[in-house]
Design an enzyme around this catalytic site. Structure first.
Site, PDB file in Angstrom:
ATOM      1  N   HIS A  49      15.235  80.180  35.146  1.00 46.45           N
ATOM      2  CA  HIS A  49      15.993  80.006  36.383  1.00 46.45           C
ATOM      3  C   HIS A  49      15.092  79.413  37.459  1.00 46.45           C
ATOM      4  CE1 HIS A  49      14.281  84.137  37.073  1.00 46.45           C
ATOM      5  NE2 HIS A  49      14.047  83.600  38.256  1.00 46.45           N
TER       6      HIS A  49
HETATM    7  P1  TYD Z   1      16.150  88.727  34.998  1.00 46.26           P
HETATM    8  O1  TYD Z   1      16.508  87.858  36.167  1.00 46.26           O
HETATM    9  O2  TYD Z   1      16.895  88.531  33.718  1.00 46.26           O
HETATM   10  O3  TYD Z   1      14.576  88.576  34.707  1.00 46.26           O
HETATM   11  P2  TYD Z   1      13.734  87.286  34.278  1.00 46.26           P
HETATM   12  O4  TYD Z   1      14.181  86.169  35.161  1.00 46.26           O
HETATM   13  O5  TYD Z   1      12.327  87.707  34.552  1.00 46.26           O
HETATM   14  O6  TYD Z   1      13.948  87.002  32.845  1.00 46.26           O
HETATM   15  O7  TYD Z   1      16.236  90.238  35.472  1.00 46.26           O
HETATM   16  C1  TYD Z   1      16.376  91.315  34.580  1.00 46.26           C
HETATM   17  C2  TYD Z   1      17.289  92.364  35.201  1.00 46.26           C
HETATM   18  O8  TYD Z   1      16.672  92.975  36.352  1.00 46.26           O
HETATM   19  C3  TYD Z   1      18.591  91.785  35.667  1.00 46.26           C
HETATM   20  O9  TYD Z   1      19.608  92.732  35.334  1.00 46.26           O
HETATM   21  C4  TYD Z   1      18.454  91.707  37.173  1.00 46.26           C
HETATM   22  C5  TYD Z   1      17.511  92.837  37.490  1.00 46.26           C
HETATM   23  N1  TYD Z   1      16.640  92.612  38.653  1.00 46.26           N
HETATM   24  C6  TYD Z   1      16.776  93.432  39.773  1.00 46.26           C
HETATM   25  O10 TYD Z   1      17.630  94.328  39.825  1.00 46.26           O
HETATM   26  N2  TYD Z   1      15.932  93.242  40.826  1.00 46.26           N
HETATM   27  C7  TYD Z   1      14.980  92.287  40.821  1.00 46.26           C
HETATM   28  O11 TYD Z   1      14.225  92.160  41.807  1.00 46.26           O
HETATM   29  C8  TYD Z   1      14.857  91.412  39.661  1.00 46.26           C
HETATM   30  C9  TYD Z   1      13.828  90.333  39.616  1.00 46.26           C
HETATM   31  C10 TYD Z   1      15.712  91.635  38.607  1.00 46.26           C
END
Ligand code: TYD
Length: 139
Positions: A49
């Site tokens: 992303h």
């Molecule tokens: P995700 O965006 O999939 O992580 P990455 O981009 O590192 O692969 O995030 C994983 C999960 O955590 C998703 O359900 C969203 C949640 N999340 C939060 O609640 N707060 C945060 O600050 C972040 C970064 C993720």
């Protein structure tokens, strides 16, 4: 593309090492949120992303992982394996993280609270948004 690695000064003595992160000093934004990734499973690739406005600094406080950063024009790979180094990730930067060592703890400092509406999770949409962002910032 210029990769911005921030050197973090370690205060070491015979007891060990200590690094302080301070907004406006070694962290170039107000810190609103800190999160960390750990127990990442072997072979996992995550991220995929970009953000419309969020700025972040990523630090491998333990172990190592690799990043791909893509500004819509160029893709650059970065190895993070040093707790005394922070990777600055600005907005409109597509990121993927992979090759996490078993012990990796990847800590991320961010200048905003979690906000799903700030995410661009579709690569084609990112390319379109990054191009119009470059054009609007050049004006
Ligand atoms: P995700 O965006 O999939 O992580 P990455 O981009 O590192 O692969 O995030 C994983 C999960 O955590 C998703 O359900 C969203 C949640 N999340 C939060 O609640 N707060 C945060 O600050 C972040 C970064 C993720």
């Amino acid at each position: 593309m210029q990769i911005k690695l921030i050197p973090l000064q370690a205060h070491g003595d015979d007891r060990g090492s200590l690094i302080a992160l301070e907004e406006g000093k070694n962290i170039p934004f107000p810190v609103k949120r800190v999160y960390y990734l750990f127990n990442t499973k072997e072979g996992v690739r995550r991220g995929f992303h970009a953000h419309k406005t969020l700025k972040q600094v990523a630090i491998a406080v333990r172990g190592s992982c690799r990043f791909v950063l893509d500004d819509g024009n160029e893709r650059v790979e970065v190895l993070l394996d040093n707790p005394a180094q922070g990777l600055l990730i600005e907005s409109f930067m597509w990121r993927e993280m992979y090759d996490f060592s078993e012990d990796c703890v990847l800590m991320v400092l961010a200048d905003q609270l979690y906000d799903e509406s700030d995410y661009i999770r579709d690569y084609a949409q990112f390319i379109e948004a990054a191009n119009s962002h470059v054009h609007s910032s050049a004006q």
